[in-house]
Design a protein around this motif. Structure first.
Motif, short mmCIF file in Angstrom:
data_model
loop_
_atom_site.label_atom_id
_atom_site.label_comp_id
_atom_site.label_asym_id
_atom_site.label_seq_id
_atom_site.Cartn_x
_atom_site.Cartn_y
_atom_site.Cartn_z
N LYS A 317 0.82 -1.39 0.09
CA LYS A 317 0.38 -0.05 -0.22
C LYS A 317 0.48 0.98 -0.09
O LYS A 317 0.58 2.34 0.08
CB LYS A 317 -1.00 -0.33 1.52
CG LYS A 317 -0.28 0.26 2.44
CD LYS A 317 -1.44 0.44 3.20
CE LYS A 317 -0.64 0.20 4.78
NZ LYS A 317 -1.75 0.57 5.56
N PHE A 321 4.14 2.50 -7.68
CA PHE A 321 4.27 1.93 -8.87
C PHE A 321 4.86 2.23 -9.90
O PHE A 321 5.35 1.11 -10.45
CB PHE A 321 2.90 1.03 -9.06
CG PHE A 321 2.32 0.04 -8.52
CD1 PHE A 321 3.20 -0.86 -7.76
CD2 PHE A 321 1.47 0.34 -6.79
CE1 PHE A 321 3.17 -2.14 -6.91
CE2 PHE A 321 0.97 -0.70 -5.62
CZ PHE A 321 2.09 -1.98 -6.17
N ASN A 324 8.42 2.41 -9.23
CA ASN A 324 8.99 0.51 -9.10
C ASN A 324 10.42 1.24 -8.94
O ASN A 324 10.85 0.29 -9.56
CB ASN A 324 8.64 0.16 -10.69
CG ASN A 324 8.71 -1.04 -10.49
OD1 ASN A 324 8.92 -1.79 -9.47
ND2 ASN A 324 8.94 -2.00 -11.61
N ILE A 333 3.96 -6.08 -11.85
CA ILE A 333 3.27 -5.29 -11.21
C ILE A 333 1.54 -5.26 -10.68
O ILE A 333 0.72 -4.80 -10.67
CB ILE A 333 3.78 -3.88 -11.80
CG1 ILE A 333 5.29 -3.12 -11.56
CG2 ILE A 333 2.86 -2.66 -11.49
CD1 ILE A 333 5.57 -2.48 -12.18
N PRO A 334 1.17 -5.78 -11.91
CA PRO A 334 -0.06 -6.38 -12.38
C PRO A 334 -0.69 -7.16 -11.25
O PRO A 334 -1.96 -6.67 -10.99
CB PRO A 334 -0.85 -6.24 -13.44
CG PRO A 334 0.43 -5.96 -14.56
CD PRO A 334 1.67 -5.91 -13.92
N LYS A 337 -0.89 -5.53 -8.07
CA LYS A 337 -1.72 -4.84 -8.13
C LYS A 337 -3.04 -5.55 -7.46
O LYS A 337 -3.89 -5.30 -6.45
CB LYS A 337 -1.95 -3.57 -8.83
CG LYS A 337 -0.73 -2.95 -9.02
CD LYS A 337 -0.97 -1.58 -9.77
CE LYS A 337 -0.34 -0.80 -10.65
NZ LYS A 337 -0.82 0.01 -11.35
N LEU A 340 -3.36 -6.68 -4.28
CA LEU A 340 -2.99 -5.71 -3.05
C LEU A 340 -4.97 -4.55 -2.80
O LEU A 340 -5.30 -5.04 -1.87
CB LEU A 340 -2.74 -4.26 -3.37
CG LEU A 340 -2.12 -3.19 -2.57
CD1 LEU A 340 -1.87 -3.10 -0.49
CD2 LEU A 340 -2.02 -2.41 -3.25
N ALA A 341 -5.16 -4.95 -3.87
CA ALA A 341 -6.71 -5.01 -4.26
C ALA A 341 -7.51 -5.72 -3.14
O ALA A 341 -8.25 -5.55 -2.79
CB ALA A 341 -7.07 -4.73 -5.34
N GLU A 344 -7.20 -4.91 0.37
CA GLU A 344 -8.06 -3.84 1.02
C GLU A 344 -8.90 -4.15 2.18
O GLU A 344 -9.02 -2.75 2.63
CB GLU A 344 -7.49 -2.31 0.09
CG GLU A 344 -6.13 -2.57 -0.51
CD GLU A 344 -6.58 -1.42 -1.62
OE1 GLU A 344 -4.94 -0.47 -1.57
OE2 GLU A 344 -7.57 -1.11 -2.21
#
Length: 579
Positions: A317, A321, A324, A333-334, A337, A340-341, A344
């Motif tokens: 969080k 990104f 980086n 990276i996706p 993400k 993380l999403a 959350e």
């Protein structure tokens, strides 16, 4: 008094002709840690000896993924209990030697070929912190017996409160005996909140614990041991693709409970399962829980997140990104993400369970039950104190914890890990796992007879199947997953998948080599998901078996992952040849 005093000289040393009990004590002094600062501490010497002995069990760089030379299970289970304690005292050295022998054949979690489960090697800072706890035995039952050491648990609460976007000053946490302990704490918290009379009168109402079909089996342990009963679990259907909780089915359950005035004790959101990496939609669950509250005669239901496996992805969080700074690949990276999403939403939970000994690279057991409203939890579970304990600090968890005597080992290990890793350390190690996963999945994709079956999730595990060379794995798996006409073939290939997993395990245990290198320690799942025509789990045979790899080890290299593929194919060929 004189008879007692004669055992010591004027310098408080035990004399040569002391009573035999005192002579024993003279020997024991050298077998206990020194209480004062002296040139040669017996503990330091003993630990040094033990470490050297354990080092002798470590393999060479290209050795097997177990300790020692003999991987066999040497316990004679029919006679192992036919033993008595010795009549005479032994020596520390003797006990150390016997202890080290117990580690012969143990899986070596630090070895790059160990990838069977979410069991990472513990980091040094956490190990040392845990060992120090064992030396001085701080007991976090109350402040007097833990003194400043209980700061580790309090600071953990603050750090984790910030981590979960709660108010840190209101957050509380308790280190406990495992993810099962976290589940059990949540059930007790929920029952006390919803059925407050249950603390004195016992559970007299069938309150429900609601969780998905993907929830951890400890749901049975916790509801059983808490006296609620396993029959009071309601399981929610899951999406056949994502394995996440079906919120439409959840709403049907909640509506039915409300209409029948059946109290809901808690809803459990599973935030990253061991195999399927399923994340339940906490935000949507919170909306539904508020929409269908318990009637006024019951308390408010609890929302609990079982995040023991994947909690630490929230470290991202704080990651930029765009910049980086850790230079992750654009493919990864996706995926970061997405993880993380998915996590959350835990900020909407009332309590969260996490394991530092899983995605925290800490020693067992360092599980932590974290609760958003410390005042509520600690007040409604408070018990009367004991006459023989005299609390001397404001922090006295014995008043509300399941355990009374509670070692500081877990709290020091978790606290030390957070101090050592920080956000960036967690980011580097977790992102590195995804880089390894992507590389391994690329290797699988290069083989038409192999397929990754969890390509759409990005957790700590890769699940895959291997077929015979004449089969296109992608087409075959799609048909097995979606078409009931392929159920017979699904079962046949499930059996083969299990046979490959068993073969690899026996090769690992037997010291078998493939291409001149030892076999990795892998595992398999006998049903990480159901087929798309079996969403209600009614058919136990319509599920997917898969081999699994957890590349959590910091020592893993591309060469290791290539070797994994070679070993799986070799095991498959052996299984097919045996038919």
């Amino acid at each position: 008094m004189k008879a007692y005093e004669k055992n010591w000289d004027v310098k408080s040393k035990i004399v040569e002709d002391a009573n035999k009990w005192a002579q024993y004590r003279k020997d024991m002094v050298s077998a206990f840690p020194a209480y004062h600062n002296e040139g040669s501490d017996p503990l330091a010497a003993a630990i040094n000896k033990a470490i050297k002995a354990i080092d002798s069990l470590r393999p060479e760089a290209e050795g097997p993924a177990y300790l020692g030379k003999n991987p066999a299970l040497t316990i004679d289970f029919d006679h192992v209990k036919q033993i008595s304690m010795p009549d005479k005292m032994g020596t520390t050295d003797q006990v150390i030697d016997e202890t080290v022998k117990l580690f012969e054949g143990l899986p070596n979690w630090g070895h790059p070929l160990s990838m069977c489960n979410v069991i990472p090697q513990a980091n040094t800072a956490s190990i040392i912190a845990a060992v120090l706890s064992e030396i001085f035995s701080p007991n976090i039952l109350e402040g007097e017996y833990a003194w400043n050491v209980h700061r580790a648990e309090l600071e953990s609460a603050g750090m984790l409160g910030n981590f979960f976007d709660w108010k840190p000053e209101n957050t509380g946490c308790l280190y406990t005996y495992g993810g099962s302990g976290c589940w059990t704490y949540h059930v007790k918290y929920a029952l006390t909140r919803v059925l407050p009379d249950s603390r004195n009168k016992g559970i007299r109402t069938d309150a429900k614990v609601i969780c998905s079909h993907q929830a951890h089996y400890t749901m049975l342990n916790s509801t059983d041991w808490m006296g609620l009963g396993m029959d009071n679990i309601i399981r929610v259907n899951t999406d056949p693709v994502t394995n996440a909780m079906d919120v439409k089915h959840l709403e049907e359950i909640l509506n039915d409970c409300q209409e029948k005035d059946i109290p809901v004790a808690s809803i459990v959101c599973t935030m990253g399962t061991t195999d399927a990496n399923a994340f339940d939609p906490v935000d949507k669950v919170r909306v539904l829980l508020d929409k269908y509250p318990n009637s006024n005669k019951y308390g408010k239901a609890l929302l609990y997140c079982d995040a023991v496996v994947d909690w630490s992805w929230l470290a991202f969080k704080t990651y930029d990104f765009e910049a980086n700074s850790l230079e992750f690949s654009q493919d990864v990276i996706p995926q970061i993400k997405a993880n993380l999403a998915a996590l959350e939403g835990v900020k909407f939970a009332d309590a969260i369970g996490i394991d530092f000994h899983k995605a925290g690279w800490s020693p067992y057991a360092s599980s932590c039950f974290v609760y958003q409203n410390a005042s509520e939890f600690e007040t409604i579970l408070k018990r009367p104190g004991s006459a023989y304990l005299q609390p001397r600090s404001p922090y006295n968890p014995l008043d509300y914890t399941l355990e009374v005597s509670r070692a500081a080992t877990g709290s020091l290990a978790g606290w030390a890990t957070m101090k050592y890793f920080g956000y960036e350390g967690f980011q580097a190690i977790l992102g590195g796992i995804l880089e390894t996963q992507n590389y391994f999945r690329g290797l699988l994709a290069a083989h038409k007879e192999m397929i990754c079956v969890n390509a759409n999730n990005h957790g700590l595990v890769t699940l895959f199947r291997a077929y015979s060379d004449d089969i296109n794995a992608n087409e075959q798996y799609h048909n097995e997953l979606t078409n009931p006409a392929y159920k017979e073939q699904l079962i046949k290939n499930n059996i083969m998948t299990k046979a490959i997993g068993d073969k690899l395990y026996h090769w690992f245990r037997d010291g078998h080599k493939v291409n001149g290198r030892y076999t990795p320690y892998l595992s398999f799942s006998t049903g990480f998901r159901v087929t798309e025509y079996n969403r209600n789990f009614s058919d136990p045979d319509a599920c997917i078996f898969a081999l699994k790899v957890f590349p959590m080890n910091v020592h893993i290299t591309p060469n290791v992952m290539r070797h994994v593929v070679d070993c799986v194919l070799a095991a498959r060929d052996d299984v097919l040849a045996e038919k």
